[in-house]
Design an enzyme around this catalytic site. Structure first.
Site, PDB file in Angstrom:
ATOM      1  N   HIS A  92       0.888  -1.077  -0.115  1.00 27.05           N
ATOM      2  CA  HIS A  92       0.006  -0.058   0.446  1.00 27.05           C
ATOM      3  C   HIS A  92       0.969   0.794   0.215  1.00 27.05           C
ATOM      4  CE1 HIS A  92      -2.817   2.516   1.948  1.00 27.05           C
ATOM      5  NE2 HIS A  92      -3.024   2.795   0.894  1.00 27.05           N
ATOM      6  N   ASP A 144       6.270   4.804 -21.274  1.00 26.59           N
ATOM      7  CA  ASP A 144       6.899   4.479 -22.763  1.00 26.59           C
ATOM      8  C   ASP A 144       8.216   4.193 -23.411  1.00 26.59           C
ATOM      9  OD1 ASP A 144       8.891   7.173 -23.618  1.00 26.59           O
ATOM     10  OD2 ASP A 144       6.686   7.977 -23.493  1.00 26.59           O
ATOM     11  N   ASP A 173      -4.651   3.658  -4.926  1.00 25.68           N
ATOM     12  CA  ASP A 173      -4.960   4.578  -3.112  1.00 25.68           C
ATOM     13  C   ASP A 173      -6.208   4.869  -3.227  1.00 25.68           C
ATOM     14  OD1 ASP A 173      -4.839   5.275  -1.106  1.00 25.68           O
ATOM     15  OD2 ASP A 173      -2.054   4.776  -0.816  1.00 25.68           O
ATOM     16  N   MET A 209       3.673  13.200 -16.627  1.00 28.83           N
ATOM     17  CA  MET A 209       4.882  13.644 -16.860  1.00 28.83           C
ATOM     18  C   MET A 209       3.924  14.846 -17.760  1.00 28.83           C
ATOM     19  SD  MET A 209       8.260  13.274 -18.954  1.00 28.83           S
ATOM     20  CE  MET A 209       8.918  12.199 -18.380  1.00 28.83           C
ATOM     21  N   TYR A 242      11.129  11.858 -12.878  1.00 29.32           N
ATOM     22  CA  TYR A 242      11.804  11.150 -13.180  1.00 29.32           C
ATOM     23  C   TYR A 242      12.371  10.967 -11.246  1.00 29.32           C
ATOM     24  CZ  TYR A 242      12.946  11.677 -18.217  1.00 29.32           C
ATOM     25  OH  TYR A 242      13.118  11.567 -19.643  1.00 29.32           O
ATOM     26  N   TYR A 261       5.461  11.364 -24.013  1.00 29.84           N
ATOM     27  CA  TYR A 261       5.053  11.743 -22.763  1.00 29.84           C
ATOM     28  C   TYR A 261       4.111  10.594 -21.572  1.00 29.84           C
ATOM     29  CZ  TYR A 261       7.097  16.464 -23.596  1.00 29.84           C
ATOM     30  OH  TYR A 261       8.303  16.940 -23.883  1.00 29.84           O
TER      31      TYR A 261
END
Length: 151
Positions: free
Chosen positions: A22, A30, A69, A79, A118, A136
């Protein structure tokens, strides 16, 4: 093959999804993402490659088994396009559709600046790299819980 289990969910991917706890993040990225280097820094150190598949196809498969969650205001992040944070590329629109369908409600994917993404991906549990070449197409999904009685 297993009954009622999406065939995109490989044994390695299922292990990662089951082993996550959790609050752990899964980096779904990608074909352009530096996945190998990022994956080495993750909790598991694991990279699962799923070549030849679109991002939305893999997102649908993962979301068919991964609880999200619901305590988190932004359980899924994307991103942002560099210098265009309000731009939503087609790959992100497609994944947003899959995310909303899985949750049964519209829950916007929160945008993250490229280098912040990142950094967060390095703190994820693992990385799944899809063969989708659209730029993206990078997401973080936070695992929730499945509550119930033991038995």
């Amino acid at each position: 093959m297993l009954k009622t289990l999406d065939p995109v969910l490989s044994a390695d991917l299922l292990w990662i999804l089951a082993a996550m706890g959790h609050g752990d993040d899964l980096a779904l990225v990608d074909a352009n993402h530096p996945a190998e280097a990022i994956a080495r820094a993750t909790t598991s150190g694991q990279l699962v490659r799923l070549p030849g598949l679109t991002m939305e196809r893999v997102a649908r498969a993962i979301l068919s088994v991964l609880p999200i969650d619901e305590f988190e205001p932004h359980p899924a992040r994307r991103m942002q396009v560099v210098d265009e944070p309000k731009t939503i590329p087609a790959v992100q629109v497609a994944v947003q559709r899959e995310f909303d369908a899985a949750l049964g409600t519209h829950t916007p994917l929160a945008g993250m600046e490229r280098f912040a993404f990142y950094d967060q991906a390095r703190q994820a549990f693992a990385v799944v790299q899809v063969g989708d070449p659209r730029p993206y197409g990078c997401f973080l999904l936070r695992k929730g819980v499945i509550a119930g009685e033991p038995g």
